[in-house]
Design an enzyme around this catalytic site. Structure first.
Site, short mmCIF file in Angstrom:
data_model
loop_
_atom_site.label_atom_id
_atom_site.label_comp_id
_atom_site.label_asym_id
_atom_site.label_seq_id
_atom_site.Cartn_x
_atom_site.Cartn_y
_atom_site.Cartn_z
N ARG A 203 0.74 -1.30 0.00
CA ARG A 203 0.01 -0.01 -0.46
C ARG A 203 0.89 1.54 0.24
NH1 ARG A 203 -3.04 -3.59 2.66
NH2 ARG A 203 -5.23 -3.69 1.17
N LYS B 135 4.60 11.51 -11.49
CA LYS B 135 4.01 10.54 -12.11
C LYS B 135 4.49 8.98 -12.16
CE LYS B 135 1.36 13.05 -16.18
NZ LYS B 135 1.44 13.53 -17.46
N GLU C 193 13.72 16.38 -24.64
CA GLU C 193 12.84 17.08 -23.48
C GLU C 193 13.40 18.28 -22.70
OE1 GLU C 193 9.42 14.94 -22.62
OE2 GLU C 193 9.70 13.00 -22.66
N LYS D 18 9.93 22.26 -14.77
CA LYS D 18 8.82 21.24 -14.38
C LYS D 18 8.70 21.51 -13.10
CE LYS D 18 7.50 16.61 -15.07
NZ LYS D 18 7.82 15.04 -15.39
N GLU E 272 -2.79 17.36 -13.23
CA GLU E 272 -2.91 17.44 -14.25
C GLU E 272 -3.85 17.84 -14.79
OE1 GLU E 272 -0.21 15.31 -17.63
OE2 GLU E 272 -1.85 15.02 -18.70
N ARG F 44 -1.23 21.47 -16.53
CA ARG F 44 -0.17 20.40 -16.57
C ARG F 44 0.29 19.68 -17.73
NH1 ARG F 44 2.44 15.86 -12.44
NH2 ARG F 44 3.81 15.08 -13.68
N ASN G 190 2.84 17.94 -21.81
CA ASN G 190 2.51 17.23 -23.00
C ASN G 190 3.10 17.32 -24.65
OD1 ASN G 190 1.40 15.13 -21.26
ND2 ASN G 190 -0.28 15.99 -21.08
N HIS H 290 3.66 14.83 -27.29
CA HIS H 290 3.03 13.60 -26.68
C HIS H 290 1.92 12.68 -27.53
CE1 HIS H 290 6.62 14.60 -24.06
NE2 HIS H 290 6.52 13.84 -23.84
N HIS I 17 3.14 9.62 -28.52
CA HIS I 17 2.75 7.95 -28.47
C HIS I 17 2.15 7.11 -29.13
CE1 HIS I 17 2.38 10.22 -23.59
NE2 HIS I 17 3.72 9.81 -23.59
N HIS J 98 11.89 7.44 -26.87
CA HIS J 98 10.79 7.94 -26.39
C HIS J 98 10.58 9.90 -26.88
CE1 HIS J 98 7.29 9.59 -23.98
NE2 HIS J 98 8.53 10.42 -23.30
N1 LIG Z 1 7.33 10.09 -15.38
C1 LIG Z 1 7.26 11.06 -16.07
O1 LIG Z 1 7.00 11.84 -15.74
C2 LIG Z 1 8.53 10.52 -17.62
C3 LIG Z 1 8.17 12.47 -18.43
C4 LIG Z 1 9.00 11.43 -19.63
C5 LIG Z 1 9.38 10.59 -20.09
N2 LIG Z 1 8.74 8.99 -19.02
C6 LIG Z 1 9.06 7.56 -19.38
O2 LIG Z 1 10.71 7.86 -19.52
C7 LIG Z 1 10.77 6.13 -20.90
C8 LIG Z 1 11.87 7.29 -21.09
O3 LIG Z 1 13.03 6.85 -20.56
P1 LIG Z 1 14.84 7.06 -20.72
O4 LIG Z 1 14.85 7.68 -22.44
O5 LIG Z 1 15.41 7.06 -19.83
O6 LIG Z 1 14.33 5.51 -21.34
P2 LIG Z 1 15.56 4.01 -20.82
O7 LIG Z 1 14.88 4.21 -18.98
O8 LIG Z 1 14.83 2.81 -21.58
O9 LIG Z 1 16.89 4.15 -20.52
C9 LIG Z 1 17.59 4.20 -21.79
C10 LIG Z 1 18.18 3.58 -22.17
O10 LIG Z 1 19.94 4.16 -21.07
C11 LIG Z 1 20.15 2.81 -20.28
N3 LIG Z 1 21.25 3.45 -19.16
C12 LIG Z 1 20.42 4.41 -18.09
N4 LIG Z 1 21.46 4.96 -17.69
C13 LIG Z 1 22.14 4.32 -18.31
C14 LIG Z 1 23.51 5.28 -18.39
N5 LIG Z 1 24.36 6.23 -17.07
N6 LIG Z 1 25.20 5.04 -18.96
C15 LIG Z 1 24.60 3.77 -19.93
N7 LIG Z 1 23.04 3.55 -19.90
C16 LIG Z 1 22.49 3.92 -19.29
C17 LIG Z 1 18.84 2.29 -19.49
O11 LIG Z 1 19.42 0.62 -19.42
C18 LIG Z 1 18.12 1.38 -21.25
O12 LIG Z 1 18.91 0.77 -22.00
C19 LIG Z 1 9.88 5.74 -21.01
O13 LIG Z 1 9.03 4.86 -20.90
C20 LIG Z 1 8.51 7.90 -20.70
O14 LIG Z 1 7.48 7.16 -21.02
C21 LIG Z 1 8.03 9.44 -17.87
ZN LIG Z 2 8.07 12.94 -22.65
#
Ligand SMILES: NC(=O)c1ccc[n+]([C@@H]2O[C@H](COP(=O)([O-])OP(=O)(O)OC[C@H]3O[C@@H](n4cnc5c(N)ncnc54)[C@H](O)[C@@H]3O)[C@@H](O)[C@H]2O)c1
Ligand SMILES: [Zn+2]
Length: 366
Positions: free
Chosen positions: A122, A144, A186, A228, A238, A242, A246, A249, A253, A266
């Site tokens: 929980r 999020k 971003e 942010k 949101e 907020r 997007n 996005h 998406h 992404h």
């Molecule tokens: N929660 C939110 O507000 C929010 C906002 C934007 C994006 N997102 C989400 O974030 C995700 C994308 O995140 P991402 O781009 O970080 O992708 P990811 O988490 O898949 O990381 C990308 C790659 O980099 C590798 N990696 C990470 N750190 C590393 C480092 N320091 N050195 C070498 N390799 C490394 C990972 O293992 C992976 O293979 C999506 O799912 C998206 O929807 C969420």
């Molecule tokens: Zn994003």
């Protein structure tokens, strides 16, 4: 060292941006969550191998009982099945209600671990240790969390703020080039939606940023987090403002889901989405072609984007299931000027179709 306060109704917490801060993770965790007895890292094998030891040592030094559990790497594992598997591992490793989850990785790990923390027994506290540029400037801040469904991205999730975000720009040196560049979008997004200063900085310092010069990155990360924090502080769940985060996005998406999360990172999908929205804004006479050109050339200068090879009709269908759809209406964030956007709910279908068609044409020109 920079500290940025994120103030929301659910919780106020700090984002600390400092080279080497991962080596103090244990001490900071103790300070922020004095009741914590055990800490459980969630990571992927690769990040654990590169940066896990620094975190583990800091936990030991702070006399915290620390274990790490792993999930497979990649967006396609951002699923409920992974949460289920990690939760089983946590139980086996002895995680209880006095435990803290430590998310060590990119946005995927952050979203999954944050969600897991919000529902495990929980809810237990979570601290975010983002290791990609994208996670450092965007996903680790704001609360999020969630996972994808086959039907679409992030359709299961919670609003659950972390207790702290520790941003160590040093870890970016090991990030693959494609992931690094995808994350820059971003920050560019933050510039377009509300900061002419960030946008202009990215234009003027593009080479320094692409070379990952420490001071350029430190400034860009801090400003992006500040933006942010400001937006999320005004609209945590949101209900209005907020939504501007997007930008790009909605179509982004849809592109990700339509290509099974395999073709685009992404950030790359968001880049195409920002281009499409900018073209829609020009078509609806909300943005001048001069502004549009500036935005689109800044996007294209940051990375070579994978080609868009999808049927525009399929993208339109996907928009209907996006969370941004309210009462059947898709909301678009359209740029008016650099640093200013508007939320528009009456974008004609044919303008959307045409914008995706233009992405296809642009991909094949490049
Ligand atoms: N929660 C939110 O507000 C929010 C906002 C934007 C994006 N997102 C989400 O974030 C995700 C994308 O995140 P991402 O781009 O970080 O992708 P990811 O988490 O898949 O990381 C990308 C790659 O980099 C590798 N990696 C990470 N750190 C590393 C480092 N320091 N050195 C070498 N390799 C490394 C990972 O293992 C992976 O293979 C999506 O799912 C998206 O929807 C969420
Ligand atoms: Zn994003």
């Amino acid at each position: 060292l920079q500290r940025i306060d994120i103030k929301t109704e659910q919780r106020s917490y700090e984002a600390i941006i400092e080279p080497g801060v991962l080596r103090s993770a244990g001490a900071i965790l103790r300070d922020k969550i004095p009741s914590a007895k055990k800490a459980f890292g969630v990571s992927v094998a690769k990040v654990r191998r590169l940066h896990g030891a620094a975190v583990a040592e800091s936990m030991k030094a702070a006399e915290l009982d620390y274990h790490i559990v792993e999930m497979p790497d990649g967006e396609r594992y951002k699923r409920l099945a992974t949460v289920d598997d990690l939760a089983e591992k946590l139980v086996k490793a002895g995680a209880d209600r006095s435990s803290v989850i430590v998310a060590l990785g990119g946005g995927v790990v952050g979203d999954v671990a944050g969600f897991l923390a919000s529902v495990y027994m929980r809810g237990v506290p979570c601290i975010q240790l983002p290791t990609t540029f994208l996670a450092q400037v965007d996903s680790s801040v704001g609360g999020k969390t969630g996972v994808d469904l086959r039907a679409g991205k992030n359709l299961i999730g919670t609003f659950s703020q972390p207790h702290a975000v520790l941003i160590d720009p040093e870890v970016l040196t090991t990030l693959p080039e494609r992931d690094f560049r995808a994350g820059l979008f971003e920050s560019l997004k933050a510039g377009v939606i509300c900061s002419n200063e960030v946008f202009t900085f990215m234009e003027a310092n593009r080479d320094r940023i692409l070379r990952r010069e420490a001071d350029a990155l430190q400034w860009l990360i801090a400003e992006s987090v500040r933006i942010k924090a400001d937006v999320v502080g005004k609209d945590e769940r949101e209900s209005g403002l907020r939504r501007i985060l997007n930008f790009g996005h909605t179509i982004g998406h849809a592109l990700e889901a339509e290509t099974d999360y395999k073709q685009f990172l992404h950030g790359e999908a968001v880049a195409w989405g920002m281009i499409a929205s900018t073209m829609i804004a020009v078509g609806m006479q909300m943005a001048s072609s001069l502004v549009a050109q500036r935005i689109i050339s800044s996007i294209l200068a940051l990375a070579a984007l994978p080609a868009v090879d999808v049927k525009p009709r399929n993208i339109l269908k996907r928009l209907a299931t996006d969370k941004k759809t309210i009462d059947g209406k898709v909301h678009f964030i359209l740029p008016i000027d650099v640093g200013r956007v508007e939320i528009v709910s009456d974008v004609p279908e044919r303008a959307i179709l045409q914008s995706v068609e233009e992405l296809r044409m642009m991909s094949h020109l490049a």
